[in-house]
Structure formats: structure tokens, C-alpha cells
Design an enzyme around this catalytic site. Structure first.
Site, PDB file in Angstrom:
ATOM      1  CE  LYS A 116      -0.805 -59.836 -60.971  1.00 27.99           C
ATOM      2  NZ  LYS A 116       0.813 -60.404 -61.216  1.00 27.99           N
ATOM      3  CD  GLU A 166      -9.315 -59.064 -50.839  1.00 28.90           C
ATOM      4  OE1 GLU A 166      -8.955 -59.736 -52.055  1.00 28.90           O
ATOM      5  OE2 GLU A 166      -8.789 -57.993 -50.780  1.00 28.90           O
ATOM      6  CG  ASP A 167      -7.000 -62.716 -51.857  1.00 28.71           C
ATOM      7  OD1 ASP A 167      -7.370 -61.772 -51.204  1.00 28.71           O
ATOM      8  OD2 ASP A 167      -5.810 -63.161 -52.295  1.00 28.71           O
ATOM      9  CB  ILE A 208     -10.360 -60.423 -44.260  1.00 33.21           C
ATOM     10  CG1 ILE A 208     -11.459 -60.170 -45.520  1.00 33.21           C
ATOM     11  CG2 ILE A 208     -10.267 -59.153 -43.271  1.00 33.21           C
ATOM     12  CD1 ILE A 208     -11.371 -58.650 -46.220  1.00 33.21           C
ATOM     13  CG  ASP A 209      -3.170 -60.620 -42.332  1.00 31.63           C
ATOM     14  OD1 ASP A 209      -3.647 -60.652 -41.151  1.00 31.63           O
ATOM     15  OD2 ASP A 209      -2.149 -60.528 -42.865  1.00 31.63           O
ATOM     16  N   GLY A 265      -7.664 -56.500 -42.310  1.00 33.69           N
ATOM     17  CA  GLY A 265      -8.749 -55.925 -42.462  1.00 33.69           C
ATOM     18  C   GLY A 265      -8.787 -54.388 -43.060  1.00 33.69           C
ATOM     19  CB  THR A 287      -6.917 -54.298 -47.766  1.00 38.39           C
ATOM     20  OG1 THR A 287      -5.188 -54.009 -47.764  1.00 38.39           O
ATOM     21  CG2 THR A 287      -6.633 -53.650 -49.458  1.00 38.39           C
ATOM     22  CE  LYS A 347      -3.179 -64.695 -42.861  1.00 36.07           C
ATOM     23  NZ  LYS A 347      -1.832 -64.228 -43.214  1.00 36.07           N
ATOM     24  CG  PHE A 401       2.151 -65.939 -46.201  1.00 38.82           C
ATOM     25  CD1 PHE A 401       1.906 -64.866 -45.985  1.00 38.82           C
ATOM     26  CD2 PHE A 401       2.522 -66.549 -47.398  1.00 38.82           C
ATOM     27  CE1 PHE A 401       1.704 -63.896 -47.325  1.00 38.82           C
ATOM     28  CE2 PHE A 401       2.309 -65.726 -48.489  1.00 38.82           C
ATOM     29  CZ  PHE A 401       1.842 -64.446 -48.361  1.00 38.82           C
ATOM     30  CG  ASP A 445       1.274 -63.667 -54.698  1.00 35.31           C
ATOM     31  OD1 ASP A 445       0.429 -63.256 -53.847  1.00 35.31           O
ATOM     32  OD2 ASP A 445       1.979 -63.213 -55.258  1.00 35.31           O
ATOM     33  NE  ARG A 475      -0.679 -64.144 -58.305  1.00 32.97           N
ATOM     34  CZ  ARG A 475      -1.166 -63.605 -57.543  1.00 32.97           C
ATOM     35  NH1 ARG A 475      -2.255 -63.709 -56.633  1.00 32.97           N
ATOM     36  NH2 ARG A 475      -0.260 -62.224 -57.150  1.00 32.97           N
TER      37      ARG A 475
HETATM   38  P1  5GP Z   1      -5.114 -56.581 -45.202  1.00 31.05           P
HETATM   39  O1  5GP Z   1      -5.366 -55.369 -45.395  1.00 31.05           O
HETATM   40  O2  5GP Z   1      -6.436 -57.356 -44.566  1.00 31.05           O
HETATM   41  O3  5GP Z   1      -4.105 -56.865 -43.774  1.00 31.05           O
HETATM   42  O4  5GP Z   1      -4.522 -57.614 -46.084  1.00 31.05           O
HETATM   43  C1  5GP Z   1      -5.132 -58.003 -47.288  1.00 31.05           C
HETATM   44  C2  5GP Z   1      -4.232 -58.644 -48.458  1.00 31.05           C
HETATM   45  O5  5GP Z   1      -2.769 -58.952 -47.917  1.00 31.05           O
HETATM   46  C3  5GP Z   1      -4.943 -59.629 -49.086  1.00 31.05           C
HETATM   47  O6  5GP Z   1      -5.805 -59.097 -50.090  1.00 31.05           O
HETATM   48  C4  5GP Z   1      -3.641 -60.236 -49.493  1.00 31.05           C
HETATM   49  O7  5GP Z   1      -3.095 -59.629 -50.798  1.00 31.05           O
HETATM   50  C5  5GP Z   1      -2.396 -60.248 -48.320  1.00 31.05           C
HETATM   51  N1  5GP Z   1      -2.532 -61.123 -47.679  1.00 31.05           N
HETATM   52  C6  5GP Z   1      -2.646 -61.280 -46.198  1.00 31.05           C
HETATM   53  N2  5GP Z   1      -2.459 -62.505 -45.652  1.00 31.05           N
HETATM   54  C7  5GP Z   1      -2.051 -63.271 -46.658  1.00 31.05           C
HETATM   55  C8  5GP Z   1      -1.656 -64.810 -46.743  1.00 31.05           C
HETATM   56  O8  5GP Z   1      -1.664 -65.392 -45.958  1.00 31.05           O
HETATM   57  N3  5GP Z   1      -1.399 -65.179 -48.032  1.00 31.05           N
HETATM   58  C9  5GP Z   1      -1.148 -64.178 -48.943  1.00 31.05           C
HETATM   59  N4  5GP Z   1      -0.861 -64.986 -50.071  1.00 31.05           N
HETATM   60  N5  5GP Z   1      -1.451 -63.161 -48.952  1.00 31.05           N
HETATM   61  C10 5GP Z   1      -2.103 -62.566 -47.928  1.00 31.05           C
END
Ligand code: 5GP
Length: 209
Positions: free
Chosen positions: A67, A132-133, A135-136, A138, A140, A164, A185, A192, A198
Site C-alpha cells: 500500500k 515503490e515507496d 527500499i530498506d 532491498g 523485497t 535507506k 523508521f 505506515d 498514511r
Molecule cells: P526491504 O525488503 O527493502 O527490507 O523492505 C521493504 C519494505 O519494508 C518496504 O516496502 C516497506 O513496506 C517496509 N519498510 C522498510 N523500512 C520502512 C520504514 O522506515 N518505514 C515504513 N513505514 N516501512 C518500511
């Protein structure tokens, strides 16, 4: 895109006091600072839309990752449409909405995608833009791209509003990035925490209490 092409807001001086902007009172206690004010987000999206249009030949399937990606997706598509009106550029868009869930036990090494196999087969020979909103690590995105690849799209490009800066990163960098953010975060602008925030316009750092 290399690291000089995005806006780096990773240092302490990038944080704005809550007093300097309007924050809905129901969230005042829950966020500690504003990292990216809404106006800056919108201005940055104008530029990202231009970069994407400049690189695009032929129709584009713009895929919203739900979302959290919905606000960026909506504003980006609007900016691309504005460019078409003002510059006469012609990029035909079709819109797709995908819910992606990473498996938490990493051994499965994958994602669940809300589209059916039949729907995914429609991506064959299409130019995809994944929106995408954030990348943490990476993980996903890498899993998602691997899955999409099996449906033989013509091209896949990715834009993420935020990346990030974290030691947990697998090194994945999207083609178009809005901002590099600190390892904290963040919420707001459709990101969210347990479905809250949101509806907050600015991107904020959540309070730890
Ligand atoms: P990744 O697979 O890159 O570690 O994580 C991706 C998903 O983790 C993002 O699509 C998001 O849903 C969630 N996420 C990671 N960091 C944050 C953050 O700082 N805030 C929020 N709201 N979601 C995050």
C-alpha cells in the site's frame, strides 16, 4: 543513477522541527521530526517524472506497489501526465496495482504477489516501471524482480521515493531514487506504522517512546 543523482537527507541537520510545519494534532506526539516536507517531495517528483519520460520510448506499464507506494505512484503519474500536456511528450501509460509481501522466514527467499499467474503473463514484452515507496534491505525488490523476470517483460525499471542508508542493504539501487534517508523508521506520505500515518503529508521520523 549514481549517488550524486539523489537528494541525501541522512544527516541530523536535515531534520525540521515539528513547530515549523503543520502536523495533524493526532500525530504530534508520535513523530519526533520532519525529514522531508510535503512540498519538497512534490518538487522532487516533478524532476523524477522528467527523468523517467526522457528515458521512455513506447508505452509504459506503471506498477504501483501497495500500500505504501500509492501516494508516490499517484503523484508521479500526475506529473508524467502534466509533462505530456505541457511539452507534448507522448508516453502511453497503463496502470497496475500489486500487493507484495516478503516472506519473513528468509529460507523461502521469496515474495507473494497479489496478481494471478494469468495477470502476470500480460507483462510479457511490456516495458514495466515499478513504483515503490522505500527500499530498506532491498530484499523485497530483488525477490520481486526475480519473479517478474520469469514472465519475460521487455524491460523493467524501478523507482523508489526513498532508499535507506543501512548496513543491512543487499546493495540493490533502483534506477530512479528520490531521497537517501537515514537508518530510521519513517512514516507519512502513505508509509505506515501499523496502518497509522498514511494520511500524514510529510515524511517524518517516528518517536521512540
Ligand atoms: P526491504 O525488503 O527493502 O527490507 O523492505 C521493504 C519494505 O519494508 C518496504 O516496502 C516497506 O513496506 C517496509 N519498510 C522498510 N523500512 C520502512 C520504514 O522506515 N518505514 C515504513 N513505514 N516501512 C518500511
Amino acid at each position: 543513477m549514481n549517488s550524486t543523482d539523489w537528494i541525501d537527507v541522512t544527516t541530523e541537520k536535515n531534520h525540521y522541527s515539528l513547530d515549523h510545519f503543520v502536523i495533524p494534532s493526532h500525530y504530534e506526539q508520535d513523530v519526533s521530526s520532519i525529514l522531508i516536507p510535503h512540498g519538497v517531495i512534490m518538487d522532487r517528483i516533478q524532476k523524477l517524472a522528467r527523468l523517467i519520460v526522457d528515458d521512455t520510448q513506447g508505452p509504459l506499464v506503471v506498477c504501483c506497489i501497495l500500500k505504501g507506494g500509492h501516494q508516490y505512484f499517484a503523484d508521479l503519474v500526475n506529473e508524467i501526465k502534466k509533462l505530456r500536456r505541457n511539452n507534448g511528450t507522448s508516453v502511453q501509460l497503463s496502470l497496475e496495482f500489486i500487493r507484495v509481501k516478503s516472506y519473513t522466514n528468509d529460507t523461502s527467499g521469496g515474495v507473494h504477489i497479489s496478481l494471478t499467474d494469468q495477470e502476470l503473463k500480460e507483462f510479457k514484452d511490456k516495458n514495466l516501471l515499478i513504483v515503490e515507496d522505500i527500499i530498506d534491505t532491498g530484499a523485497t525488490m530483488v525477490h520481486l524482480l526475480n519473479r517478474l523476470d520469469t514472465y519475460s517483460p521487455k524491460s523493467v525499471r524501478v523507482t523508489s521515493l526513498l532508499v535507506k542508508k543501512t548496513s543491512r542493504s543487499n546493495g540493490y539501487i533502483p534506477h530512479y531514487v528520490g531521497f537517501a534517508i537515514p537508518d530510521a523508521f519513517v512514516v507519512g506520505y502513505a508509509l505506515d506504522y501499523n496502518e497509522y500515518f498514511r494520511d500524514l503529508d510529510h515524511i517524518c521520523v517516528i518517536s521512540v517512546s
